[in-house]
Design a protein around this motif. Structure first.
Motif, short mmCIF file in Angstrom:
data_model
loop_
_atom_site.label_atom_id
_atom_site.label_comp_id
_atom_site.label_asym_id
_atom_site.label_seq_id
_atom_site.Cartn_x
_atom_site.Cartn_y
_atom_site.Cartn_z
N ASP A 139 0.82 -1.21 0.00
CA ASP A 139 0.00 0.00 0.00
C ASP A 139 0.86 1.26 0.00
O ASP A 139 2.00 1.25 0.48
CB ASP A 139 -0.90 0.04 1.24
N ALA A 140 0.28 2.34 -0.52
CA ALA A 140 0.94 3.64 -0.50
C ALA A 140 0.17 4.57 0.42
O ALA A 140 -1.07 4.57 0.44
CB ALA A 140 0.97 4.24 -1.91
N LEU A 141 0.92 5.35 1.18
CA LEU A 141 0.36 6.44 1.96
C LEU A 141 0.36 7.66 1.05
O LEU A 141 1.39 8.01 0.48
CB LEU A 141 1.22 6.69 3.20
N VAL A 142 -0.79 8.30 0.89
CA VAL A 142 -0.88 9.51 0.07
C VAL A 142 -0.69 10.70 1.01
O VAL A 142 -1.34 10.79 2.05
CB VAL A 142 -2.25 9.61 -0.65
N MET A 143 0.22 11.59 0.61
CA MET A 143 0.53 12.76 1.44
C MET A 143 0.39 14.03 0.61
O MET A 143 0.61 14.01 -0.60
CB MET A 143 1.93 12.64 2.03
#
Length: 159
Positions: A139-143
């Protein structure tokens, strides 16, 4: 970054991101949009003072008033030296020059080191992209960072 930097950047890319490394074509494609009056990309490299080996790189894409950090990486033997912060500073300066009001990025959820860097610059987590990094299905953390110009005021890059 110039075309002749792609091969050494690819070596670093494969070392740091073995499962989801960018391809040669991805770098060529983005560099094609990094020059001239219609440029929408900014790619930079960092070289070691001794020998000129590429030890870091970063890239940013701008679209309208939103920029996206495409990639940023630092050689393992330069972790903890502040090089990541210098590269990010340069990308945020580019976002400001492109007149972007926001900068977005995706970061692997297991890359805590990078998340802490982005948070120091004012990025905030706003969501996740499930299975974004393939083939590992990570998963990617969106910032997001609002007003990148405020994150780079008073900073200076020498050399």
């Amino acid at each position: 970054m110039r075309w002749w930097d792609i091969e050494p950047v690819l070596e670093l890319e494969k070392d740091l991101f073995p499962e989801d490394a960018w391809s040669r074509g991805m770098f060529w494609s983005d560099l094609a949009h990094a020059r001239g009056p219609e440029a929408t990309r900014r790619y930079v490299v960092a070289e070691s003072p001794e020998g000129g080996r590429i030890v870091g790189y970063g890239g940013l894409a701008a679209a309208g008033d939103v920029a996206d950090v495409q990639t940023i990486a630092v050689a393992r033997d330069h972790w903890g030296t502040g090089l990541g912060a210098l590269l990010l500073t340069e990308l945020l300066r580019a976002a400001t020059a492109f007149e972007c009001a926001q900068v977005m990025l995706e970061c692997r959820v297991d890359n805590v080191r990078a998340q802490k860097l982005y948070e120091r610059f004012g990025f905030e987590a706003i969501g996740f992209r499930r299975g974004y990094y393939q083939p590992g299905n990570v998963d990617a953390l969106v910032m997001r960072l609002n007003d990148p110009s405020t994150s780079v005021q008073g900073t200076e890059i020498n050399g």
